[in-house]
Design a protein around this motif. Structure first.
Motif, PDB file in Angstrom:
ATOM      1  N   UNK A 293       0.997  -1.146   0.154  1.00 49.65           N
ATOM      2  CA  UNK A 293      -0.159  -0.214  -0.175  1.00 49.65           C
ATOM      3  C   UNK A 293       0.827   1.419  -0.367  1.00 49.65           C
ATOM      4  N   UNK A 294       2.230   1.268  -0.410  1.00 50.90           N
ATOM      5  CA  UNK A 294       3.011   2.203  -0.340  1.00 50.90           C
ATOM      6  C   UNK A 294       2.236   3.525  -1.137  1.00 50.90           C
ATOM      7  N   UNK A 295       2.139   4.958  -0.809  1.00 46.39           N
ATOM      8  CA  UNK A 295       1.735   5.789  -1.901  1.00 46.39           C
ATOM      9  C   UNK A 295       2.868   5.717  -2.793  1.00 46.39           C
ATOM     10  N   UNK A 296       1.931   5.683  -3.785  1.00 47.76           N
ATOM     11  CA  UNK A 296       3.000   6.459  -5.200  1.00 47.76           C
ATOM     12  C   UNK A 296       3.783   7.016  -5.207  1.00 47.76           C
TER      13      UNK A 296
ATOM     14  N   UNK B 120       3.157  15.359  -1.195  1.00 46.41           N
ATOM     15  CA  UNK B 120       2.680  15.537   0.009  1.00 46.41           C
ATOM     16  C   UNK B 120       3.580  15.275   1.382  1.00 46.41           C
ATOM     17  N   UNK B 121       4.994  14.961   1.081  1.00 45.01           N
ATOM     18  CA  UNK B 121       5.604  14.862   2.492  1.00 45.01           C
ATOM     19  C   UNK B 121       6.886  15.246   2.163  1.00 45.01           C
ATOM     20  N   UNK B 122       8.033  15.332   0.929  1.00 44.80           N
ATOM     21  CA  UNK B 122       9.250  15.562   0.232  1.00 44.80           C
ATOM     22  C   UNK B 122       9.105  17.023   0.472  1.00 44.80           C
ATOM     23  N   UNK B 123       7.606  17.629  -0.175  1.00 41.43           N
ATOM     24  CA  UNK B 123       8.422  19.272  -1.116  1.00 41.43           C
ATOM     25  C   UNK B 123       7.533  19.666   0.056  1.00 41.43           C
ATOM     26  N   UNK B 124       6.950  19.741   0.981  1.00 40.13           N
ATOM     27  CA  UNK B 124       6.405  20.432   1.943  1.00 40.13           C
ATOM     28  C   UNK B 124       8.175  20.530   3.169  1.00 40.13           C
ATOM     29  N   UNK B 125       8.420  18.834   3.244  1.00 43.00           N
ATOM     30  CA  UNK B 125       9.537  19.753   4.542  1.00 43.00           C
ATOM     31  C   UNK B 125      10.742  20.587   3.222  1.00 43.00           C
ATOM     32  N   UNK B 126      10.845  20.745   1.843  1.00 39.41           N
ATOM     33  CA  UNK B 126      11.669  21.659   1.337  1.00 39.41           C
ATOM     34  C   UNK B 126      11.211  23.236   1.824  1.00 39.41           C
ATOM     35  N   UNK B 127      10.078  23.486   1.082  1.00 39.57           N
ATOM     36  CA  UNK B 127       8.963  24.600   1.711  1.00 39.57           C
ATOM     37  C   UNK B 127       9.702  24.795   2.369  1.00 39.57           C
ATOM     38  N   UNK B 128       9.535  24.058   4.165  1.00 38.93           N
ATOM     39  CA  UNK B 128       9.425  24.588   4.788  1.00 38.93           C
ATOM     40  C   UNK B 128      10.267  24.635   5.665  1.00 38.93           C
TER      41      UNK B 128
END
Ligand code: LHQ
Length: 267
Positions: free
Chosen positions: A81-84, A91-99
């Motif tokens: 069930x791993x996300x694409x 959902x997860x990496x890009x928000x970290x980089x933006x933060x």
């Protein structure tokens, strides 16, 4: 010192705040701090939390054990069930980089060991990088049939230029600390046992500066490659007007004339 990530939360992301410096430690050393979904969620929350804490004036991102971060936890990717991949990025990496980029405080990556895949990308997204002498950077994406992500295709050419970025990104060879220093990927290399102290002392110096001016400097540097000289000159004039209108500028001038260290309020 305040510690977060203790009893009430799993300890794979640690946050310690002392003297105006927040230190965020990736803490899954047995897996070289490879990032799982819950760990990424906690890392994002940690960055966002310290970014809006007015008592925090500089941030250090580092890893525990022998690695900075081995990037995505590849075992997690095998779950049925791993996300694409794109969902994981959006959902997860890009928000970290933006933060990391949006935080008003400067962020120092204290690269204590190997930084691979998205782990390297996280280090590249920070404002400053200092490395232990045994640290390496590996854009390991190609080896597993993927492309560099989490901002690496944007940050790496800006840090080291197009020619070196192409070699590092396409060949995926490990870049050692000495080579990273030579090509400008990091600004300092120190013995491993001196890294935490070096990062703390650089962060303390940053934390003693006027936070508003520091945030404006971070923004201007981040925007520089996307502006022509005219736009940069205009942006500097605007930023200087804002910095100069702040009481911290008057305090800096007074401290200079009175031959004493400034006491910046932030405000
Ligand atoms: C690991 C990992 C790891 C799990 C070491 N995962 N366990 C974004 C979107 C969505 C999905 C896809 O990915 C991405 C972005 C990415 O980050 S893709 C790139 C992912 N990272 C990698 O491909 C790096 C994989 N790791 C390595 O190549 C090596 O481990 C490095 C070069 C980092 C270190 O090598 P060594 O010093 O020889 O250590 P090791 O390989 O023996 O690893 C030690 C342990 O850590 C080992 O566990 P074990 O139980 O056998 O002791 C590894 O399985 C584990 N580990 N990286 N990414």
């Amino acid at each position: 010192m305040t510690e977060r990530g203790g009893d009430e939360a799993p300890a794979d992301v640690l946050v310690a705040i002392a003297g105006g410096v927040a230190t965020i430690t990736l803490n899954r050393p047995a897996a070289l701090n490879a990032l799982t979904i819950p760990m990424k969620e906690r890392l994002l929350a940690a960055i966002q939390g310290v970014a809006c804490d007015r008592a925090v004036r500089a941030i250090v991102l580092t890893g525990s054990g022998r690695a900075f971060c081995a990037g995505q936890d590849l075992k997690e990717r095998l779950a049925p069930d791993a996300p694409s991949l794109d969902e994981e990025l959006i959902l997860r990496y890009n928000p970290i980089v933006r933060a990391l980029r949006a935080a008003p405080q400067p962020v120092i990556a204290a690269v204590n060991g190997v930084a691979a895949g998205a782990g390297a990308s996280l280090a590249f997204a920070c404002d400053l990088r200092i490395a232990a002498d045994g640290a390496t950077f590996v854009l390991a994406f190609g080896r597993i049939g993927l492309v560099p992500d989490s901002g690496a295709t944007w940050t790496l050419p800006r840090l080291v230029g197009g020619a070196r970025a192409a070699e590092i990104a396409l060949l995926g060879d490990a870049v050692g600390a000495a080579e990273a220093l030579r090509i400008g990927l990091v600004s300092r290399v120190v013995p491993a046992d001196a890294l935490a102290g070096e990062a703390a002392s650089m962060a303390a110096r940053l934390a003693a500066l006027a936070p508003g001016a520091t945030a404006l400097t971070k923004q201007a540097l981040a925007a520089s490659f996307d502006r022509d000289l005219d736009a940069a000159l205009d942006a500097e004039a605007d930023a200087q007007a804002a910095a100069g209108a702040h009481p911290d500028h008057a305090e800096g001038l007074a401290a200079f004339l009175e031959k004493r260290p400034p006491r910046f309020s932030g405000g």
